[in-house]
Design a protein around this motif. Structure first.
Motif, short mmCIF file in Angstrom:
data_model
loop_
_atom_site.label_atom_id
_atom_site.label_comp_id
_atom_site.label_asym_id
_atom_site.label_seq_id
_atom_site.Cartn_x
_atom_site.Cartn_y
_atom_site.Cartn_z
N TYR A 669 0.77 -1.08 -0.02
CA TYR A 669 -0.08 0.04 -0.05
C TYR A 669 0.66 1.32 0.01
CZ TYR A 669 -4.12 -3.02 0.59
OH TYR A 669 -4.88 -3.89 0.53
N ILE A 670 2.16 1.22 0.61
CA ILE A 670 2.94 2.22 0.57
C ILE A 670 3.31 2.57 -0.75
CG2 ILE A 670 5.10 3.15 1.34
CD1 ILE A 670 4.58 1.90 4.31
N LYS A 671 3.74 1.42 -1.55
CA LYS A 671 4.57 1.46 -2.83
C LYS A 671 3.30 2.24 -3.57
CE LYS A 671 6.05 -1.07 -6.85
NZ LYS A 671 7.23 -0.42 -7.19
N LEU A 672 2.03 1.67 -3.77
CA LEU A 672 0.66 2.24 -4.40
C LEU A 672 0.64 3.53 -4.01
CD1 LEU A 672 -1.65 1.56 -6.30
CD2 LEU A 672 -2.97 1.01 -4.22
N GLY A 673 0.69 4.06 -2.87
CA GLY A 673 0.44 5.42 -2.33
C GLY A 673 1.49 6.27 -2.98
N GLN A 674 2.77 5.56 -3.13
CA GLN A 674 3.89 6.57 -3.39
C GLN A 674 3.86 6.57 -5.14
OE1 GLN A 674 7.68 4.50 -4.46
NE2 GLN A 674 8.71 6.05 -3.03
N LEU A 675 3.39 5.63 -5.78
CA LEU A 675 3.07 5.84 -7.30
C LEU A 675 2.01 6.78 -7.72
CD1 LEU A 675 3.61 2.16 -8.39
CD2 LEU A 675 5.21 4.07 -8.84
N LEU A 676 0.75 6.76 -6.64
CA LEU A 676 -0.30 7.68 -7.01
C LEU A 676 0.33 9.19 -6.80
CD1 LEU A 676 -3.28 5.78 -5.57
CD2 LEU A 676 -3.11 6.58 -7.73
N ALA A 677 0.82 9.25 -5.54
CA ALA A 677 1.59 10.77 -5.37
C ALA A 677 2.16 10.94 -6.50
CB ALA A 677 2.26 10.71 -3.91
N SER A 678 3.35 10.39 -6.90
CA SER A 678 4.35 11.03 -7.91
C SER A 678 3.68 11.10 -9.33
CB SER A 678 5.33 9.76 -8.02
OG SER A 678 6.11 9.27 -6.86
N THR A 679 2.66 10.25 -9.36
CA THR A 679 1.83 10.45 -10.89
C THR A 679 1.17 11.72 -10.76
OG1 THR A 679 1.69 8.15 -11.26
CG2 THR A 679 0.24 9.42 -12.41
N CYS A 680 0.23 12.10 -9.50
CA CYS A 680 -0.45 13.31 -9.46
C CYS A 680 0.47 14.55 -9.55
CB CYS A 680 -1.16 13.36 -8.10
SG CYS A 680 -2.44 12.07 -8.12
N THR A 692 6.71 7.50 -13.55
CA THR A 692 5.83 6.79 -12.40
C THR A 692 4.40 6.40 -13.03
OG1 THR A 692 5.23 8.94 -11.68
CG2 THR A 692 7.07 7.66 -10.50
N ALA A 693 3.85 7.23 -14.15
CA ALA A 693 2.34 6.79 -14.53
C ALA A 693 2.67 5.40 -15.18
CB ALA A 693 1.87 7.85 -15.74
N LYS A 694 3.88 5.23 -15.85
CA LYS A 694 4.00 3.83 -16.29
C LYS A 694 4.09 2.74 -15.22
CE LYS A 694 4.92 0.59 -19.53
NZ LYS A 694 5.12 -0.66 -18.80
N LEU A 748 -8.46 10.32 -7.23
CA LEU A 748 -9.56 9.30 -7.97
C LEU A 748 -9.78 9.69 -9.38
CD1 LEU A 748 -12.25 10.37 -4.91
CD2 LEU A 748 -11.19 7.89 -5.69
N THR A 749 -9.55 10.86 -9.97
CA THR A 749 -9.63 10.95 -11.37
C THR A 749 -8.55 10.22 -11.96
OG1 THR A 749 -10.56 13.20 -11.06
CG2 THR A 749 -9.47 12.58 -13.30
N THR A 750 -7.29 10.25 -11.37
CA THR A 750 -6.10 9.32 -12.15
C THR A 750 -6.47 7.99 -12.17
OG1 THR A 750 -4.58 11.03 -11.32
CG2 THR A 750 -3.76 9.02 -11.62
N LEU A 751 -6.96 7.52 -10.86
CA LEU A 751 -7.48 6.09 -10.95
C LEU A 751 -8.54 5.81 -11.82
CD1 LEU A 751 -7.13 5.34 -6.98
CD2 LEU A 751 -6.05 4.24 -8.77
#
Length: 966
Positions: A669-680, A692-694, A748-751
């Motif tokens: 979950y930390i990895k997922l959170g890191q990727l979401l934060a970086s993508t945003c 990170t989007a890839k 949420l929009t990103t996901l």
């Protein structure tokens, strides 16, 4: 989503084969003999009802012409053959409505039976009630009977079971009355009937019906008159029984039909068309006799149900009690029936009938003894009865206990259960004089061993000593102490209700002074996370163990109902307690208190608070994410919510830059959170920087993937086995739970964007290390992605129902699943929220050509053809072909000429004038001419004037559409 992608999504969301080895529907079109072979298999795959669904779905699919316009299903040889195949499957099932109703939805079964009416040459356009069944060919009459049997079953079993019969619409009531009349008419026919078989349907396909063979008296499966009448009587009996709750006399009709059913069933040696549940028939029969009073207690064939109901109607309540006591030995009456009798008496008491309280108490006792003999939990009503019982009631309890054991030689189980009941009785009575009555009873002496009696007396002494009694003791066989002012049951009730830590501790001390048993089990609703259960139950001191467990369980319950004040009190007391003896449990409680504060703050934010979390809370969350203590039980939900908390409050810098790499590797979950934060963070930047989007895409693909293994079956064919697994360690269901903790719109929009993209491009994904010829591969589970998209968008719209991007996506979901009215509603909502309810122009990035084309298709599929023509003007290049085609339709379901004022394209208006002139529709032609004649539409006007005229009409049209669909 593109139109092609939409079609793929629609295909995915419909039923699809679970394995490639399943026979496909089109194979039955290619090989005429395949269907019969398939149906003869012991376990055919697809099953018969699945085949019916597939055949009818394919036969009713709309077609698309060269102009990409949706057309009704074509009446061609392919579709006629598919419908006939569906009928042949139903014929193989011998038209068993029970099986068909279980496997088919109402629309599909309605389509199937309408096809049966069609091939059976039922006169179209004539109401069935107006047909004379005696003059129709046998297969035609049988088709009418089958359809009307299904109609009444659907109307009443489908509607009355959920709603009251009085809520049936007038149309349904009329349909039901007509169908009942048709079936009652069928009962007057004494001739044999015939129903279509695979052979007769084959003859129809070969056009052999020209010689009349399929309509003759010998064609099809023969159904004797008695066989058919038995089934029709049963169906009518069920319908009249359903109607009886609002029309009492119809119970008599139901009884008569069930009587006829029973008599015919005995008469028939074998049945062809009868499909009924004989146990249900017996239940209906007994219920009707009870409700109509058609039973005699002296009749040797009268059932125990009948006897009880007759006694109740005769108001011979003492005899009812006697019957219940005798039944405690024979156990012929089900417990549900006995409880329903008690509920009936309780209802009479509530309605004001006097003199029934004692009857209720005695029936409650009889049921409690029966429950005890069968090892069941005693009812709350009986336990309440023991709070203040009279000596007379205790004497009655002992009488029932004595008479409820088998006289000759009671079974060991009955003796053991009755002994347990006697002990419970002693423990529950507050008045020790009544305890003496029980303990000195002959049955008590017989059932309990001397050692058990001594232990019980010792418990009474403890209870008496704990509450410091000084009353004069009563004489007893074991010198039982005087009455306790508070019994164990009352203390346990207080323990369940209390939320005050000191009071909980005090109650537990008192209880442990009375008896040693695990009080954390008192309430089955008390639950602590499985991660902690072993640590807590490992506490050696029983009182401390109970206290820790109950404080934590109550605190977690308070959090679940958002009572954070009491949760803090309970957790603080628990933390103070465990700090004294267990560093491990201390850290557990600190973690749970952190989760409590996170949820409390997130709840405030969800309710509209804009206050940022205090720095101390953010620091504690970081500390938890970085914490590494060996052998400490950790709940994954705490980590999930900490990550969601950081994303919601845009702590993106910490997630992207400051989280230790070891944490990212170990906590998915930390990895997922890191990727979401970086993508945003990278979204506003150039495409080259979105590395990170890839990575996020790859992670989501892993979450939604299944492992595919090729296995060779015993017959040598290769099949696929799917196993859901994720190298990320996050399963798809848990991922949805995590996402529903997010509130940040950009996240949420990103996901949503990512999952929509994944849904469109769902295909086989192979890992780089897996060669193409390998027997293992990874595949995106497109169905799982579809579920995730739907849940994601629905959840996002609960947070902000006016987000135009989310509204468009939700509309797309409805569109690809053929819910056109709902889709159009949301497309209009999306336009309304970004244009002040269409007082301004809708931005072109909202109403793109793709969205407009989907709105056009929605209107077309709902036969609103004038709306289609108006919307064709909204496109960047007016789609004249579609507009003209729509205006040619004469079965438009919209207001037609009332929409002409919204057309600003003169070419379309001129075409309208031509169409109405050609049809001789003078009035409509004049309306179109009037619209053309408006000065602002003159093509010689400046471009600004023409654009203003178009804008004005667009606005008025969209507002009119909103009023129609909102």
């Amino acid at each position: 989503m593109s139109a092609e992608a939409a079609d793929r999504v629609a295909a995915v969301t419909s039923s699809r084969p679970s394995t490639p080895l399943q026979t496909s529907w089109f194979e039955f079109l290619l090989d005429g003999s395949l269907l019969e072979k398939h149906l003869q298999k012991s376990n055919p795959d697809p099953t018969p009802v699945q085949l019916i669904v597939q055949f009818l779905e394919q036969a009713s699919k709309p077609s698309v012409n060269e102009q990409n316009q949706v057309q009704p299903p074509a009446d061609n040889r392919r579709n006629r053959t598919l419908k006939l195949l569906a009928l042949k499957v139903a014929a193989h099932m011998k038209w068993d409505l029970d099986s068909l109703e279980k496997g088919l939805t109402i629309p599909v079964l309605n389509m199937l039976l309408n096809e049966l009416l069609c091939v059976s040459k039922v006169p179209p356009g004539v109401k069935h009630v107006d047909l004379d069944l005696s003059t129709l060919p046998p297969t035609t009459a049988m088709a009418v009977i089958i359809y009307n049997r299904w109609a009444i079953r659907t109307i009443f079993h489908g509607c009355v079971s959920v709603f009251s019969p009085v809520l049936l619409s007038p149309q349904l009531k009329e349909q039901a009355a007509d169908s009942i009349t048709v079936l009652e008419g069928a009962l007057q026919l004494k001739k044999d009937f015939y129903v279509h078989t695979l052979r007769t349907l084959d003859l129809l396909a070969a056009d052999a019906a020209a010689n009349g063979e399929t309509e003759s008296s010998t064609a099809g499966l023969r159904i004797s008159a008695d066989d058919l009448h038995c089934q029709v009587h049963y169906d009518l009996g069920g319908i009249f029984f359903q109607q009886g709750c609002t029309d009492q006399p119809t119970y008599e009709k139901a009884r008569d039909h069930f009587r006829q059913t029973k008599e015919l069933l005995k008469k028939l040696d074998s049945t062809v068309h009868v499909h009924l549940d004989e146990k249900r028939l017996a239940g209906y029969w007994n219920a009707c006799r009870a409700l109509t009073g058609d039973c005699d207690p002296c009749d040797p064939q009268t059932t125990p149900y009948d006897q009880i109901n007759s006694l109740i109607r005769a108001q011979n309540y003492q005899a009812v009690i006697e019957a219940f006591i005798k039944d405690n030995v024979s156990r012929s009456l089900p417990n549900d029936f006995r409880r329903s009798v008690l509920r009936e008496f309780l209802y009479k008491v509530q309605q004001g009938e006097s003199g029934l309280d004692e009857v209720c108490h005695k029936l409650c006792v009889c049921n409690a003894v029966r429950d005890a003999l069968e090892g069941e939990i005693l009812s709350i009503r009986f336990q309440q009865l023991l709070l203040k019982p009279s000596k007379r009631m205790v004497d009655f309890i002992l009488e029932v206990c004595t008479r409820s054991l088998e006289k000759d030689r009671p079974s060991e189980t009955s003796r053991r259960n009755m002994a347990g009941f006697m002990k419970t009785l002693c423990e529950s009575l507050e008045d020790l004089s009544l305890v003496f009555v029980v303990s000195s009873h002959k049955l008590f002496m017989e059932l309990l061993k001397e050692e058990e009696r001594k232990v019980l007396v010792e418990q009474m002494r403890k209870r008496s000593a704990t509450i410091n009694l000084s009353a004069k003791p009563l004489p007893s066989f074991y010198d039982i102490p005087a009455s306790a002012s508070v019994n164990i049951g009352q203390l346990e009730q207080q323990l369940i209700l209390s939320l005050e830590p000191r009071r909980i501790r005090q109650i537990l001390i008192e209880l442990h002074g009375m008896t040693e048993r695990p009080f954390w089990r008192v309430n089955s609703k008390w639950e602590v996370p499985p991660d902690y259960i072993n640590v807590i139950l490992g506490i050696k001191d029983n009182l401390t163990k109970d206290l820790v467990y109950i404080l934590m369980a109550k605190g977690l319950h308070c959090i679940s109902i958002k009572d954070f004040v009491h949760a803090r009190l309970l957790f603080s007391a628990c933390l103070e307690l465990v700090t004294e003896f267990s560093p491990k449990l201390r850290q557990v409680m600190l973690n749970e208190m952190l989760l409590l504060e996170v949820r409390a703050h997130e709840t405030m934010a969800a309710e509209g608070s804009k206050e940022r979390p205090p720095p101390d809370l953010v620091s504690r969350v970081r500390g938890y994410l970085e914490m590494r203590i060996h052998d400490l039980p950790l709940r994954q939900v705490v980590g999930e919510e900490c990550v969601a908390f950081m994303l919601n409050w845009r702590e993106n810098d910490y997630l992207t830059l400051q989280v230790p790499p070891s944490l990212v590797m170990n906590n998915p979950y930390i990895k997922l959170g890191q990727l979401l934060a970086s993508t945003c963070k990278e979204l506003p930047g150039p495409k080259e920087s979105r590395r990170t989007a890839k990575e996020l895409w790859d992670v989501v693909v892993q979450i939604c993937s299944v492992s595919i293994q090729h296995k060779r079956n015993s017959d040598g064919r290769v099949g696929l086995i799917k196993q859901r697994e994720s190298s990320m360690g996050i399963l798809q269901r848990k991922f949805i739970t995590f996402v529903k903790k997010l509130r940040e719109p950009l996240v949420l929009t990103t996901l949503i964007s990512l999952f929509v993209r994944l849904h469109i491009h769902g295909r086989i994904w192979r890992t780089k290390r897996t060669p193409m010829c390998s027997t293992e591969a990874q595949a995106v589970d497109v169905e799982a992605v579809a579920v995730t998209v739907k849940e994601l968008v629905s959840y996002a719209l609960t947070l902000n129902p006016n987000n135009q991007s989310w509204l468009i996506t939700q509309a797309d979901i409805y569109f690809v699943t053929n819910q056109y009215s709902a889709a159009l509603n949301l497309y209009l909502q999306a336009g309304a929220v970004c244009s002040d309810f269409f007082t301004k122009a809708v931005p072109p990035d909202v109403y793109t050509d793709q969205v407009l084309k989907r709105m056009i298709k929605c209107c077309s599929m709902m036969n609103c053809h004038t709306q289609v023509a108006v919307l064709c003007q909204f496109l960047r290049e007016v789609d004249y072909m579609t507009a003209f085609k729509a205006l040619q339709e004469q079965n438009s379901h919209d207001a037609m000429d009332s929409f002409y004022d919204y057309i600003w394209d003169v070419t379309i208006l001129e075409y309208l004038t031509h169409i109405h002139h050609k049809r001789g529709e003078t009035e409509k032609r004049q309306i179109a001419i009037k619209a053309i004649g408006q000065t602002e539409l003159n093509t010689s006007n400046p471009e600004e004037v023409l654009q203003l005229a178009a804008h004005k009409r667009k606005k008025r049209f969209l507002q009119a559409m909103a009023k129609l669909y909102f």
